[in-house]
Design a protein around this motif. Structure first.
Motif, PDB file in Angstrom:
ATOM      1  N   ASN A 190      -4.391   4.774  -1.995  1.00  0.00           N
ATOM      2  CA  ASN A 190      -4.484   5.784  -0.935  1.00  0.00           C
ATOM      3  C   ASN A 190      -5.274   7.022  -1.349  1.00  0.00           C
ATOM      4  OD1 ASN A 190      -2.568   4.562   1.161  1.00  0.00           O
ATOM      5  ND2 ASN A 190      -1.294   4.567  -0.679  1.00  0.00           N
TER       6      ASN A 190
ATOM      7  N   SER B 223      -9.589   4.173  -0.948  1.00  0.00           N
ATOM      8  CA  SER B 223      -8.736   4.298   0.235  1.00  0.00           C
ATOM      9  C   SER B 223      -9.552   4.147   1.517  1.00  0.00           C
ATOM     10  CB  SER B 223      -8.023   5.655   0.222  1.00  0.00           C
ATOM     11  OG  SER B 223      -7.261   5.841   1.390  1.00  0.00           O
ATOM     12  N   TYR B 224     -10.727   4.797   1.540  1.00  0.00           N
ATOM     13  CA  TYR B 224     -11.590   4.709   2.727  1.00  0.00           C
ATOM     14  C   TYR B 224     -12.088   3.277   2.938  1.00  0.00           C
ATOM     15  CZ  TYR B 224     -11.627   9.795   2.249  1.00  0.00           C
ATOM     16  OH  TYR B 224     -11.254  11.105   2.141  1.00  0.00           O
TER      17      TYR B 224
ATOM     18  N   ASN C 201      -9.248   1.193   4.275  1.00  0.00           N
ATOM     19  CA  ASN C 201      -9.063   1.465   5.710  1.00  0.00           C
ATOM     20  C   ASN C 201     -10.046   0.650   6.547  1.00  0.00           C
ATOM     21  OD1 ASN C 201      -7.022   3.308   5.242  1.00  0.00           O
ATOM     22  ND2 ASN C 201      -8.379   5.093   5.296  1.00  0.00           N
TER      23      ASN C 201
ATOM     24  N   LYS D  27      -2.699  -3.276  11.218  1.00  0.00           N
ATOM     25  CA  LYS D  27      -2.185  -1.910  11.384  1.00  0.00           C
ATOM     26  C   LYS D  27      -0.730  -1.821  10.927  1.00  0.00           C
ATOM     27  CE  LYS D  27      -5.152  -1.332  15.432  1.00  0.00           C
ATOM     28  NZ  LYS D  27      -5.185  -1.076  16.884  1.00  0.00           N
TER      29      LYS D  27
ATOM     30  N   ARG E 120       0.829  -1.208   0.000  1.00  0.00           N
ATOM     31  CA  ARG E 120       0.000   0.000   0.000  1.00  0.00           C
ATOM     32  C   ARG E 120       0.866   1.261   0.000  1.00  0.00           C
ATOM     33  NH1 ARG E 120      -4.753   2.037   4.244  1.00  0.00           N
ATOM     34  NH2 ARG E 120      -5.719   3.449   2.730  1.00  0.00           N
TER      35      ARG E 120
ATOM     36  N   GLU F  98      -9.058  -2.169   9.238  1.00  0.00           N
ATOM     37  CA  GLU F  98      -9.471  -1.952  10.628  1.00  0.00           C
ATOM     38  C   GLU F  98     -10.323  -3.110  11.134  1.00  0.00           C
ATOM     39  OE1 GLU F  98     -12.039   1.306  13.235  1.00  0.00           O
ATOM     40  OE2 GLU F  98     -11.295   1.852  11.237  1.00  0.00           O
TER      41      GLU F  98
END
Length: 497
Positions: free
Chosen positions: A479, A484-485, A488, A497, A472, A492
């Motif tokens: 990104n 990207s969202y 994430n 992480k 990434r 998560e």
């Protein structure tokens, strides 16, 4: 004196009529509550029959909110009265709402609206169209249409309704559906023939052909759809459909003539499918000769592919051992194969189908002549042809299938990628990790890289998860924007992480 008396009588009559009209109007207004009338006016103002989700975004329209209000507010008696309202949209929504009442006689109400041919504009999803009120009523309660929102007619009731449609004068589209699904009986024959002769009803012609009555040959031969742009070659769609039911030798010269007329066309017509299906219905050597003609005699090469595709589909409509070699030829040389055709050929020769499937998924593969039998079960079949082929290959040649999957992971376009990546996810084999990372390294399409990441995470390997984060950092495409969202959120969710 006489004139004065006449004037007084006329005036009295006028006042009397006006009184009764006002009395009736007042009665109608009191029958529908003010609250319900306000909702009806909202529906009238928009004047489009809408579903719960419209447009590309699937948004709930204001009109559907009006409909929900109508269902909550109007009584059963009010809704019944509103099915006679002057506005077509109001009539449709009122009937729709009545479909929620368990003991209401929907059959009688539908029957009463067989002649309700007022047009109503509709929007369901992205589809905007116009249909007749009577057709909307019938479609809504058709037991063949899955609709959990309302109660539908029983099959017995719907069959009775279709009989009424055929025997009662009407202009609904449902009439054609009723004719097409009707069982040919002695009693029905004269009605169908009359519909063809007097109304030029094309659906009636097709059902009439099922009787295979020699007296109808001329009727079929001279049939041509009206109100078409007369290019001299079109208008025979239903004629071809009729011949498929009744492949009499008298029709063969007609089909041959029509076929030769198409060979110099610089455009294609969907009628050709029915034409080739009609030819295939004869299942003899002459028919096979005609079906081979497009391979060599079509003048425009860009149109040839349509001819061959229609030949292929026409054969599948009317399969015969005589045509089997032609189906294999079309697959091998023209690369035309459908799930239906694959299933048919698999039953004929599973070993040959295996070889052709390998070639289909890996174009540089050299087909081998084999007499071996390949294994397959019903479990290999899905709604997708490529996925079905993959399943078939997996149980017969796993190493080769893995090779295909790795190649497709590297090269497949976004629309096809999902199938292959999903298969890798299903297999859960870490040997695909390198192929996935190789694609991930430079991939810019979120639909692709998000699926790759989810597949890699499914291997439940800490080293693989750490590598995802490293890739990434290198791939800037991962990104930016919504991808990207979404990435994430995936990371998560999996505590990476």
């Amino acid at each position: 004196m006489i004139n004065k008396i006449s004037i007084r009588c006329s005036l009295f009559s006028f006042l009397l009529i006006a009184f009764f009209q006002l009395s009736c109007a007042g009665k109608n207004n009191t029958d529908i509550s003010e609250e319900t009338n306000l909702i009806v006016k909202k529906i009238e103002k928009i004047n489009v029959l809408m579903g719960s989700a419209v447009g590309y975004g699937g948004n709930r329209p204001e009109q559907y909110d009006n409909f929900e209000e109508l269902k909550k507010t109007a009584s059963q008696e009010e809704l019944l009265q509103l099915t006679k309202h002057s506005n077509a949209v109001v009539r449709c929504y009122s009937f729709w709402a009545l479909g929620n009442y368990k003991n209401f006689d929907l059959f009688s109400l539908v029957k009463d609206h067989i002649n309700d041919d007022a047009p109503v504009k509709t929007q369901f999803g992205c589809i905007i169209s116009t249909e007749k009120v009577g057709d909307f009523f019938i479609n809504l309660v058709n037991p063949e249409n899955e609709n959990s929102e309302i109660r539908q007619l029983t099959k017995k009731e719907f069959s009775k309704l279709e009989t009424i449609l055929i025997n009662q004068e009407n202009s609904l589209y449902a009439l054609n559906n009723a004719i097409e699904s009707a069982t040919p009986t002695k009693a029905l024959y004269p009605k169908l023939r009359a519909l063809v002769i007097k109304k030029h009803n094309q659906s009636a012609l097709v059902t009439l052909s099922k009787y295979k009555n020699p007296n109808d040959i001329e009727l079929i031969l001279t049939n041509r759809e009206k109100e078409l742009d007369d290019d001299g070659e079109s208008g025979y769609f239903y004629t071809y459909k009729a011949i498929q039911n009744f492949p009499d030798p008298h029709f063969f010269p007609f089909l041959e003539k029509r076929l030769y007329e198409t060979l110099d066309n610089d455009h294609f017509s969907n009628e050709w499918l029915e034409m080739y299906a009609a030819i295939a219905a004869y299942k003899d050597a002459k028919a096979l000769e005609l079906l081979k003609i497009p391979f060599t005699k079509v003048q425009h090469q860009n149109i040839k592919e349509y001819h061959i595709k229609f030949v292929y589909e026409g054969i599948l409509v009317n399969p015969s051992p005589l045509y089997d070699d032609l189906l294999w030829k079309i697959w091998q040389e023209e690369h035309i194969i459908t799930l239906e055709g694959f299933t048919y050929l698999l039953q004929l020769n599973s070993g040959k189908t295996l070889e052709f499937s390998k070639k289909e998924l890996m174009p540089n593969y050299q087909i081998k002549n084999t007499k071996s039998t390949a294994r397959f079960t019903q479990g290999i079949f899905t709604e997708n042809l490529e996925e079905t082929m993959l399943n078939f290959l997996l149980i017969n040649d796993k190493p080769f299938t893995y090779k295909i999957l790795k190649e497709k992971i590297a090269t497949a376009y976004v629309n096809d990628f999902e199938i292959y990546c999903a298969k890798v996810l299903e297999l859960g084999d870490k040997s695909f990790a390198e192929s996935l990372f190789k694609r991930l390294k430079n991939e810019g399409n979120p639909h692709v890289y998000l699926q790759i990441v989810e597949t890699l995470i499914s291997f439940k390997d800490k080293a693989i998860n750490e590598r995802i984060l490293e890739v990434r950092k290198q791939n800037k495409n991962m990104n930016v924007d919504w991808g990207s969202y979404s990435l994430n959120a995936i990371l998560e969710k999996n505590n990476i992480k």
